[in-house]
Design an enzyme around this catalytic site. Structure first.
Site, PDB file in Angstrom:
ATOM      1  N   ASN A  11     -26.476 -22.418 -26.629  1.00  0.00           N
ATOM      2  CA  ASN A  11     -27.446 -22.629 -27.706  1.00  0.00           C
ATOM      3  C   ASN A  11     -27.184 -21.559 -28.764  1.00  0.00           C
ATOM      4  OD1 ASN A  11     -29.622 -22.832 -29.397  1.00  0.00           O
ATOM      5  ND2 ASN A  11     -31.172 -22.289 -27.870  1.00  0.00           N
ATOM      6  N   GLU A 166     -36.219 -21.368 -18.695  1.00  0.00           N
ATOM      7  CA  GLU A 166     -35.943 -20.171 -19.485  1.00  0.00           C
ATOM      8  C   GLU A 166     -37.204 -19.315 -19.561  1.00  0.00           C
ATOM      9  OE1 GLU A 166     -32.359 -20.818 -22.238  1.00  0.00           O
ATOM     10  OE2 GLU A 166     -34.122 -21.446 -23.336  1.00  0.00           O
ATOM     11  N   GLY A 172     -32.977 -13.202 -24.677  1.00  0.00           N
ATOM     12  CA  GLY A 172     -32.550 -12.255 -25.708  1.00  0.00           C
ATOM     13  C   GLY A 172     -32.937 -10.813 -25.418  1.00  0.00           C
ATOM     14  N   SER A 212     -30.545 -14.306 -21.030  1.00  0.00           N
ATOM     15  CA  SER A 212     -29.635 -13.160 -20.887  1.00  0.00           C
ATOM     16  C   SER A 212     -28.497 -13.404 -19.901  1.00  0.00           C
ATOM     17  CB  SER A 212     -30.427 -11.899 -20.516  1.00  0.00           C
ATOM     18  OG  SER A 212     -31.358 -11.579 -21.535  1.00  0.00           O
TER      19      SER A 212
HETATM   20  P1  13P Z   1     -30.098 -15.494 -24.449  1.00  0.00           P
HETATM   21  O1  13P Z   1     -28.951 -15.950 -23.587  1.00  0.00           O
HETATM   22  O2  13P Z   1     -29.649 -14.846 -25.725  1.00  0.00           O
HETATM   23  O3  13P Z   1     -31.065 -14.658 -23.675  1.00  0.00           O
HETATM   24  O4  13P Z   1     -30.892 -16.814 -24.898  1.00  0.00           O
HETATM   25  C1  13P Z   1     -31.261 -17.743 -23.941  1.00  0.00           C
HETATM   26  C2  13P Z   1     -31.742 -18.943 -24.645  1.00  0.00           C
HETATM   27  O5  13P Z   1     -32.797 -18.944 -25.239  1.00  0.00           O
HETATM   28  C3  13P Z   1     -30.898 -20.144 -24.596  1.00  0.00           C
HETATM   29  O6  13P Z   1     -31.603 -21.262 -25.044  1.00  0.00           O
END
Ligand code: 13P
Length: 257
Positions: A11, A166, A172, A212
């Site tokens: 994504n 998630e 993030g 992450s």
């Molecule tokens: P990160 O991998 O940057 O933590 O984001 C996860 C995410 O929201 C994917 O949709």
């Protein structure tokens, strides 16, 4: 036990100019060229879909959008319908936590989007996940079960569905959930699908972990019985890193078969 093909989906969120996106898609397509046994999906912003579709046309990589309207067409300025994505994508993320938190999307709207996606022949990647507050209150399983049920209200195209767990606190932040935490919730998600659609669909639906994920930590997630892959944010923006995640998934998939 049903064997499910693992999925690694990237994504890209609100990143990449058209040129950057094209370069990234080309890099991912060439890096994944020799890798089997994993379904790879890239989800650029709308402005990058055409270039990504072109860059991956001769590869096994699929392209997804990050959002759609639940409406088919008409006076909805700034929105993109499922029909408008025809020929560009095969998948679409719906209900990402950023859509829920920043744009106020409700479970009801997300369910309508999932239904609209499937009606147009797209596979919805329906996202669910609890906040830190909910996790700390010990209600994560109940919260996610409820969010899943509501976000799939009226949904019937079980063969097309992908679900992504998630947890908001892991997105993030560099602080991934532990594989054990992800397995626990994803097992509950699978049980939830079984309750709605029956065991057969539950055992076939791919359920991903997101938050992450990188090439270093993906392995132990893939080893868990109910986790079928990852929805990757930050690490999907660098082709080497993203391909590294796919490599680990491909290796573990080959070892398991
Ligand atoms: P990160 O991998 O940057 O933590 O984001 C996860 C995410 O929201 C994917 O949709």
């Amino acid at each position: 036990m049903t064997r499910r093909t693992p999925v690694i989906a990237g994504n890209w969120k609100m990143n990449t100019t058209p040129d950057e996106g094209k370069e990234l898609a080309i890099g991912i397509a060439s890096g994944c060229d020799q890798l089997d046994g994993v379904e790879v999906i890239v989800c650029p912003p709308f402005t990058g879909l055409a270039a990504a579709a072109e860059a991956t046309a001769n590869s096994a990589i699929s392209v997804g959008a990050q959002n759609i309207s639940s409406e088919p067409s008409g006076a909805f300025t700034g929105e993109i319908s499922a029909a408008m994505l025809e020929g560009l994508v095969t998948h679409v993320i719906v209900g990402h936590s950023e859509r829920r938190a920043l744009y106020g999307e409700t479970d009801e709207q997300i369910a309508a989007k999932a239904v609209a996606a499937a009606a147009a022949g797209l596979s919805p990647i329906v996202c669910v996940g609890e906040s830190l507050e909910v996790r700390q209150s010990g209600q994560a399983i109940e919260f996610v079960e409820n969010q899943l049920r509501e976000s799939l209200s009226g949904y019937t195209a079980w063969n097309q569905l992908i679900v992504a767990y998630e947890p908001v606190w892991a997105i993030g932040t560099g602080e991934a959930a532990t594989p054990q935490q992800a397995q626990e919730i994803i097992a509950a998600i699978r049980a939830g699908i079984s309750g709605i659609a029956g065991d057969e669909h539950a055992s076939r639906t791919r359920v991903l972990y997101g938050g992450s994920v990188n090439s270093t930590n993906i392995g132990p997630f893939m080893d868990r019985p109910d986790i079928d892959g990852a929805l990757v944010g930050g690490a999907s923006l660098k082709s080497d890193e993203f391909v590294g995640i796919v490599e680990v998934a491909a290796r573990l998939s080959a070892e398991a078969s």
